[in-house]
Write a protein that holds these residues in place. Structure first.
Motif, PDB file in Angstrom:
ATOM      1  N   ALA A   3       3.179   7.697  -8.472  1.00 27.08           N
ATOM      2  CA  ALA A   3       3.687   8.509  -9.574  1.00 27.08           C
ATOM      3  C   ALA A   3       2.939   8.195 -10.864  1.00 27.08           C
ATOM      4  O   ALA A   3       2.643   9.095 -11.667  1.00 27.08           O
ATOM      5  CB  ALA A   3       5.175   8.266  -9.748  1.00 27.08           C
ATOM      6  N   ALA A   4       2.636   6.919 -11.076  1.00 24.77           N
ATOM      7  CA  ALA A   4       1.890   6.524 -12.278  1.00 24.77           C
ATOM      8  C   ALA A   4       0.468   7.064 -12.236  1.00 24.77           C
ATOM      9  O   ALA A   4      -0.118   7.401 -13.271  1.00 24.77           O
ATOM     10  CB  ALA A   4       1.883   5.002 -12.414  1.00 24.77           C
ATOM     11  N   THR A  18       0.831  -1.199   0.000  1.00 23.17           N
ATOM     12  CA  THR A  18       0.000   0.000   0.000  1.00 23.17           C
ATOM     13  C   THR A  18       0.871   1.257   0.000  1.00 23.17           C
ATOM     14  O   THR A  18       2.022   1.230   0.442  1.00 23.17           O
ATOM     15  CB  THR A  18      -0.923   0.032   1.230  1.00 23.17           C
ATOM     16  OG1 THR A  18      -0.121  -0.004   2.426  1.00 23.17           O
ATOM     17  CG2 THR A  18      -1.876  -1.151   1.227  1.00 23.17           C
ATOM     18  N   GLU A  19       0.307   2.330  -0.513  1.00 20.41           N
ATOM     19  CA  GLU A  19       0.968   3.642  -0.569  1.00 20.41           C
ATOM     20  C   GLU A  19       2.291   3.592  -1.339  1.00 20.41           C
ATOM     21  O   GLU A  19       3.243   4.303  -1.001  1.00 20.41           O
ATOM     22  CB  GLU A  19       1.228   4.199   0.851  1.00 20.41           C
ATOM     23  CG  GLU A  19       0.145   3.932   1.871  1.00 20.41           C
ATOM     24  CD  GLU A  19      -1.224   4.487   1.502  1.00 20.41           C
ATOM     25  OE1 GLU A  19      -1.308   5.339   0.595  1.00 20.41           O
ATOM     26  OE2 GLU A  19      -2.224   4.042   2.099  1.00 20.41           O
ATOM     27  N   CYS A  20       2.368   2.776  -2.367  1.00 21.60           N
ATOM     28  CA  CYS A  20       3.601   2.623  -3.145  1.00 21.60           C
ATOM     29  C   CYS A  20       3.915   3.910  -3.917  1.00 21.60           C
ATOM     30  O   CYS A  20       3.077   4.420  -4.668  1.00 21.60           O
ATOM     31  CB  CYS A  20       3.460   1.454  -4.118  1.00 21.60           C
ATOM     32  SG  CYS A  20       4.904   1.189  -5.175  1.00 21.60           S
ATOM     33  N   GLY A  21       5.132   4.424  -3.772  1.00 22.65           N
ATOM     34  CA  GLY A  21       5.520   5.665  -4.420  1.00 22.65           C
ATOM     35  C   GLY A  21       5.554   5.563  -5.935  1.00 22.65           C
ATOM     36  O   GLY A  21       5.150   6.498  -6.644  1.00 22.65           O
ATOM     37  N   ILE A  30       3.550   0.710 -15.138  1.00 21.60           N
ATOM     38  CA  ILE A  30       2.451   0.631 -14.172  1.00 21.60           C
ATOM     39  C   ILE A  30       1.168   1.268 -14.713  1.00 21.60           C
ATOM     40  O   ILE A  30       0.069   0.973 -14.239  1.00 21.60           O
ATOM     41  CB  ILE A  30       2.872   1.307 -12.848  1.00 21.60           C
ATOM     42  CG1 ILE A  30       4.082   0.561 -12.246  1.00 21.60           C
ATOM     43  CG2 ILE A  30       1.740   1.330 -11.834  1.00 21.60           C
ATOM     44  CD1 ILE A  30       4.728   1.275 -11.069  1.00 21.60           C
ATOM     45  N   LYS A  31       1.280   2.112 -15.732  1.00 21.05           N
ATOM     46  CA  LYS A  31       0.120   2.845 -16.259  1.00 21.05           C
ATOM     47  C   LYS A  31      -1.071   1.958 -16.645  1.00 21.05           C
ATOM     48  O   LYS A  31      -2.223   2.335 -16.383  1.00 21.05           O
ATOM     49  CB  LYS A  31       0.543   3.697 -17.454  1.00 21.05           C
ATOM     50  CG  LYS A  31       1.205   5.010 -17.064  1.00 21.05           C
ATOM     51  CD  LYS A  31       1.561   5.817 -18.310  1.00 21.05           C
ATOM     52  CE  LYS A  31       2.198   7.141 -17.938  1.00 21.05           C
ATOM     53  NZ  LYS A  31       2.580   7.931 -19.137  1.00 21.05           N
TER      54      LYS A  31
END
Length: 252
Positions: A159-160, A152-155, A178-179
């Motif tokens: 960003a994606a 969770t809360e992955c930076g 990741i988009k």
């Protein structure tokens, strides 16, 4: 005289009563490695977990349960284990995880030296070197379980989701990978970032299951399992995603 004797006897009786109440009942814990102790600590035999990926999943679940309940046993973290591993390793699981410093794999799964083969990049985005590492674990080390572990809360996922302009250097390659997960989860209810985290793990699991020439065939034949999980940085709990646990192949 009789009255004094009666008072003395009453005092002795009272003192005895208080002494009995003051005694602490000492509860004996079951011996380490006894059947009861193993049950209380969710222990799965290591050799069995190495041989059977389904038991390997159960072993990771048990280790995480110990971690969040404060029952960590920190196994195989001594000099004796170091000496045993001098001539080789046989990890029972490969973890494809994020580089985030808040997700120390051996700690959150309560495992030790030689237990986990770990591949880490931001957003657990895989490329040629990561694929080769997984194939090495499967072919050379005979590891039968691959777990894609997001958190969770992955930076990188955030960003994606934010889609910043003029992303510097090679960071853009992480965001671009990741988009697709962000797009698929855009209309989900809840946190956009954590929804994308979950979807990103699911997409990565699918990608690895289809990866030729080695992982795909091994997976289809039931020789290995590839599943996904998400670590909650707020609670320490690892959730194995149900979507990745359905219809797992049996060994042919």
């Amino acid at each position: 005289m009789k009255k004094s004797l009666l008072i003395v006897l009453m005092l002795i009786s009272t003192i005895g009563t208080f002494a009995q109440k003051g005694k602490k009942t000492i509860k004996k814990n079951p011996p380490t490695n006894s059947v009861q102790w193993k049950k209380d600590h969710y222990i799965v035999d290591r050799d069995s977990a190495y041989a059977d990926p389904r038991l390997a999943i159960k072993k990771l679940m048990g280790g995480n349960k110990r971690f969040i309940e404060g029952k960590s046993i920190k196994p195989r973290q001594d000099m004796q284990t170091i000496k045993k591993l001098e001539n080789g390793q046989a990890p029972f699981a490969t973890i494809v995880g994020c580089s985030d410093s808040r997700v120390p794999n051996e700690m959150i799964f309560d495992q030790g030296l030689g237990d986990l083969f770990i591949i880490r990049t931001a957003g657990q985005v895989s490329a040629a070197a990561s694929y080769g590492s997984m194939e090495f674990a499967v072919l050379k080390l005979k590891t039968k379980l691959i777990v894609v572990l997001g958190h969770t809360e992955c930076g990188a996922v955030a960003a994606a989701v934010d889609r910043p302009e003029n992303v510097p250097g090679h960071i853009v390659t992480l965001i671009n990978d990741i988009k697709p997960a962000v797009s698929k989860s855009r209309h989900f209810v809840g946190s956009p970032v954590n929804n994308a985290v979950r979807q990103n793990v699911i997409e990565q699991v699918k990608s690895l299951r289809d990866l030729d020439p080695i992982l795909h065939q091994k997976y289809v034949d039931g020789e290995i399992l590839i599943v996904g999980a998400v670590y909650d940085i707020h609670t320490g709990k690892v959730e194995f995603l149900e979507e990745t646990l359905l219809d797992l192949p049996m060994k042919k």
